[in-house]
Design an enzyme around this catalytic site. Structure first.
Site, short mmCIF file in Angstrom:
data_model
loop_
_atom_site.label_atom_id
_atom_site.label_comp_id
_atom_site.label_asym_id
_atom_site.label_seq_id
_atom_site.Cartn_x
_atom_site.Cartn_y
_atom_site.Cartn_z
N TYR A 1 31.19 51.28 24.97
CA TYR A 1 30.92 50.40 26.12
C TYR A 1 29.44 50.45 26.50
O TYR A 1 28.77 49.41 26.59
CB TYR A 1 31.78 50.81 27.34
N LYS B 1 26.23 47.56 26.19
CA LYS B 1 25.29 47.13 27.25
C LYS B 1 23.84 47.31 26.77
O LYS B 1 22.98 46.44 26.99
CB LYS B 1 25.51 47.96 28.53
N SER C 1 24.33 48.04 33.31
CA SER C 1 24.94 49.17 34.03
C SER C 1 24.01 50.37 34.01
O SER C 1 23.24 50.56 33.05
CB SER C 1 26.24 49.54 33.33
P1 NAD Z 1 36.16 42.73 35.60
O1 NAD Z 1 36.95 43.17 34.41
O2 NAD Z 1 36.85 42.69 36.92
O3 NAD Z 1 35.51 41.30 35.32
C1 NAD Z 1 35.15 40.86 34.03
C2 NAD Z 1 35.74 39.47 33.84
O4 NAD Z 1 35.36 39.00 32.55
C3 NAD Z 1 37.28 39.47 33.88
O5 NAD Z 1 37.71 38.48 34.79
C4 NAD Z 1 37.68 39.13 32.44
O6 NAD Z 1 38.88 38.38 32.41
C5 NAD Z 1 36.46 38.36 31.96
N1 NAD Z 1 36.25 38.39 30.52
C6 NAD Z 1 36.19 39.48 29.70
N2 NAD Z 1 35.96 39.11 28.45
C7 NAD Z 1 35.84 37.76 28.45
C8 NAD Z 1 35.60 36.80 27.44
N3 NAD Z 1 35.46 37.16 26.16
N4 NAD Z 1 35.52 35.50 27.80
C9 NAD Z 1 35.68 35.13 29.09
N5 NAD Z 1 35.94 35.99 30.09
C10 NAD Z 1 36.01 37.30 29.76
O7 NAD Z 1 34.88 43.69 35.66
P2 NAD Z 1 33.77 43.86 36.80
O8 NAD Z 1 33.91 45.22 37.34
O9 NAD Z 1 33.78 42.72 37.72
O10 NAD Z 1 32.47 43.85 35.89
C11 NAD Z 1 31.72 42.68 35.66
C12 NAD Z 1 30.56 43.01 34.73
O11 NAD Z 1 29.76 44.02 35.33
C13 NAD Z 1 30.99 43.56 33.37
O12 NAD Z 1 30.11 43.07 32.38
C14 NAD Z 1 30.82 45.05 33.52
O13 NAD Z 1 30.58 45.69 32.29
C15 NAD Z 1 29.61 45.12 34.44
N6 NAD Z 1 29.54 46.37 35.21
C16 NAD Z 1 30.61 46.76 35.97
C17 NAD Z 1 30.54 47.96 36.67
C18 NAD Z 1 31.71 48.43 37.51
O14 NAD Z 1 31.74 49.60 37.89
N7 NAD Z 1 32.70 47.61 37.85
C19 NAD Z 1 29.39 48.73 36.63
C20 NAD Z 1 28.32 48.30 35.86
C21 NAD Z 1 28.40 47.10 35.16
C1 UD1 Z 2 32.08 55.29 35.08
C2 UD1 Z 2 31.81 55.15 33.59
C3 UD1 Z 2 30.49 54.41 33.42
C4 UD1 Z 2 30.52 53.07 34.14
C5 UD1 Z 2 30.83 53.35 35.61
C6 UD1 Z 2 30.86 52.10 36.42
C7 UD1 Z 2 32.83 57.06 32.47
C8 UD1 Z 2 32.59 58.34 31.74
N1 UD1 Z 2 31.74 56.46 32.97
O1 UD1 Z 2 31.05 56.03 35.63
O2 UD1 Z 2 30.23 54.18 32.04
O3 UD1 Z 2 29.29 52.41 34.03
O4 UD1 Z 2 32.08 54.03 35.69
O5 UD1 Z 2 32.12 51.63 36.63
O6 UD1 Z 2 33.96 56.58 32.56
N2 UD1 Z 2 36.15 60.89 39.51
C9 UD1 Z 2 37.14 61.79 39.86
N3 UD1 Z 2 38.45 61.43 39.71
C10 UD1 Z 2 38.82 60.19 39.27
C11 UD1 Z 2 37.81 59.24 38.93
C12 UD1 Z 2 36.49 59.65 39.06
O7 UD1 Z 2 36.84 62.91 40.27
O8 UD1 Z 2 40.04 59.92 39.15
C13 UD1 Z 2 34.75 61.28 39.69
C14 UD1 Z 2 33.93 61.25 38.40
O9 UD1 Z 2 34.04 62.49 37.74
C15 UD1 Z 2 32.54 60.97 38.94
C16 UD1 Z 2 32.79 60.08 40.17
O10 UD1 Z 2 34.15 60.34 40.55
O11 UD1 Z 2 31.91 62.15 39.35
C17 UD1 Z 2 32.62 58.60 39.92
O12 UD1 Z 2 33.44 58.24 38.80
P1 UD1 Z 2 33.62 56.73 38.32
O13 UD1 Z 2 34.04 55.91 39.47
O14 UD1 Z 2 34.51 56.75 37.13
O15 UD1 Z 2 32.16 56.26 37.91
P2 UD1 Z 2 31.11 56.92 36.89
O16 UD1 Z 2 31.55 58.26 36.43
O17 UD1 Z 2 29.79 56.83 37.53
#
Ligand code: NAD
Ligand code: UD1
Length: 340
Positions: free
Chosen positions: A151, A155, A127
């Site tokens: 978290y 990572k 991330s």
């Molecule tokens: P998500 O929660 O929708 O998907 C994660 C999946 O992993 C879920 O289906 C959950 O059931 C499964 N899971 C969790 N722990 C597990 C375990 N111990 N064994 C088997 N399955 C397990 O999340 P996402 O948004 O799709 O994110 C996927 C990956 O990308 C994560 O590693 C997350 O940290 C990373 N990531 C997400 C974002 C974001 O904004 N969504 C940003 C950066 C990185």
């Molecule tokens: C968040 C996480 C980050 C994670 C990323 C990806 C935090 C502090 N950071 O980041 O670790 O990797 O999501 O999923 O949680 N915002 C609002 N109102 C809301 C929600 C968000 O104003 O209800 C604003 C936030 O202040 C920010 C922007 O929207 O400026 C994006 O927020 P968000 O979607 O939570 O992502 P990140 O802050 O980038």
């Protein structure tokens, strides 16, 4: 056309389910391994409706060595895409041990099982949070790394573990992909982001206001040193992100080694710009109020996406209006997510 089998840990989740579709389109055979702790099995039917292929699904936990060995025994995987993990920043502060156990120990168990099965190609979901509060933008892969919550630290730890592994055993192929802010949904409207409880992230929160599930959005801070005072992020269409994984896999068809690559668009969008774009997509006003900053938030963050283009020949192609249109289609077709 390849028919390689690819293991998708966390495959039923938001990003991995979209990656499942991209893999099928590219001719791969993905196998989903998920304990469903943050996803709904209905996604499997939806994936079948989109792709015409019933997903191969194993319900299991990545911390369960026997379940992993059984999966590797049942399928000859060419590579693993490792998405499984817990991802809520606030919850990670409340439950650090659970986060390190699930994310870090889970990854260690997975790596050990991969080694036992002699499967040594891994694409890891990292991330942009690993950049902490970057001194300048755009954010380049060589920037200093830091974490302010469990978290993010999980990572960072996993990135370092993968680096150490590669140093010791250079026959691994590892891509550490640093995602910026995934947004939108598959264009069918059949799969998308379905957060449990109150959404932490901006896009699903706006979508739930638009569909009437929440009264108004709290904008976290209007006094940042950004053009309109609200936070700026690099929102990337989840299908672009999904295709980035296919590009990373194809990279290892002709190359070996460890790579660390940003997956973002290279463009910053403010909270107010995102609200305006969503209003355009849904044809309604989004009620919002500008309030206090959220602790731990940074002012702005967007990617330098050049390395992904150089190494993978990949760049994001979808626009902000594609993200809001597809995000709204998913939310309006499924007002309560996979409960519909
Ligand atoms: P998500 O929660 O929708 O998907 C994660 C999946 O992993 C879920 O289906 C959950 O059931 C499964 N899971 C969790 N722990 C597990 C375990 N111990 N064994 C088997 N399955 C397990 O999340 P996402 O948004 O799709 O994110 C996927 C990956 O990308 C994560 O590693 C997350 O940290 C990373 N990531 C997400 C974002 C974001 O904004 N969504 C940003 C950066 C990185
Ligand atoms: C968040 C996480 C980050 C994670 C990323 C990806 C935090 C502090 N950071 O980041 O670790 O990797 O999501 O999923 O949680 N915002 C609002 N109102 C809301 C929600 C968000 O104003 O209800 C604003 C936030 O202040 C920010 C922007 O929207 O400026 C994006 O927020 P968000 O979607 O939570 O992502 P990140 O802050 O980038």
């Amino acid at each position: 056309m390849t028919t390689q089998k690819i293991l998708l840990t966390g495959g039923a989740g938001f990003i991995a389910s979209h990656t499942f579709v991209a893999l099928i389109t590219a001719g791969y055979t993905p196998v989903i391994f998920d304990n469903l702790c943050n996803s709904n099995p209905k996604v499997l039917d939806r994936l079948e409706r989109i792709t015409g292929i019933a997903p191969l699904f194993i319900r299991g936990d990545i911390r369960d060595a026997a379940a992993l060995d059984a999966a590797f025994g049942a399928h000859a995987f060419a590579a693993v895409l490792h998405f499984a993990g817990l991802k809520a920043v606030g919850e990670s502060v409340e439950k650090p041990l659970e986060y390190y156990d699930n994310n870090v120990r889970g990854t260690l168990e997975l790596l050990a099982a991969m080694r036992r099965a002699n499967v040594k190609t891994l694409v890891f979901s990292s991330s942009a949070t690993v950049y902490g509060d970057p001194a300048t933008t755009p954010v380049h892969e060589a920037f200093p790394l830091s974490a302010t919550n469990p978290y993010g630290r999980s990572k960072l730890m996993i990135e370092e573990i993968l680096g150490d592994l590669f140093k010791a055993e250079s026959d691994w192929n590892i891509a550490r992909l640093r995602y910026f802010n995934p947004a939108g949904a598959h264009e069918s409207g059949l799969i998308g982001e379905d957060p449990q409880g109150i959404p932490n992230n901006l896009m699903p929160y706006i979508a739930q206001v638009a569909v009437g599930r929440r009264a108004q959005l709290q904008v976290f801070g209007g006094d940042y040193p950004t053009p309109d005072g609200t936070g700026v992020r690099d929102f990337i269409h989840v299908m672009d992100l999904a295709e980035g994984h296919v590009a990373a896999l194809k990279y290892f068809d002709g190359a070996t080694g460890l790579v660390t690559v940003n997956l973002g668009t290279g463009k910053g969008v403010s909270v107010l710009q995102m609200i305006a774009a969503f209003e355009e997509a849904c044809g309604k006003k989004i009620a919002y109020q500008i309030g206090a900053r959220r602790p731990g938030d940074i002012a702005e963050c967007w990617a330098d996406p050049a390395l992904a283009q150089k190494l993978f020949g990949w760049s994001a192609s979808r626009t902000l209006s594609d993200m809001t249109r597809d995000g709204w289609r998913w939310q309006s077709m499924n007002p309560t997510g996979f409960l519909d």
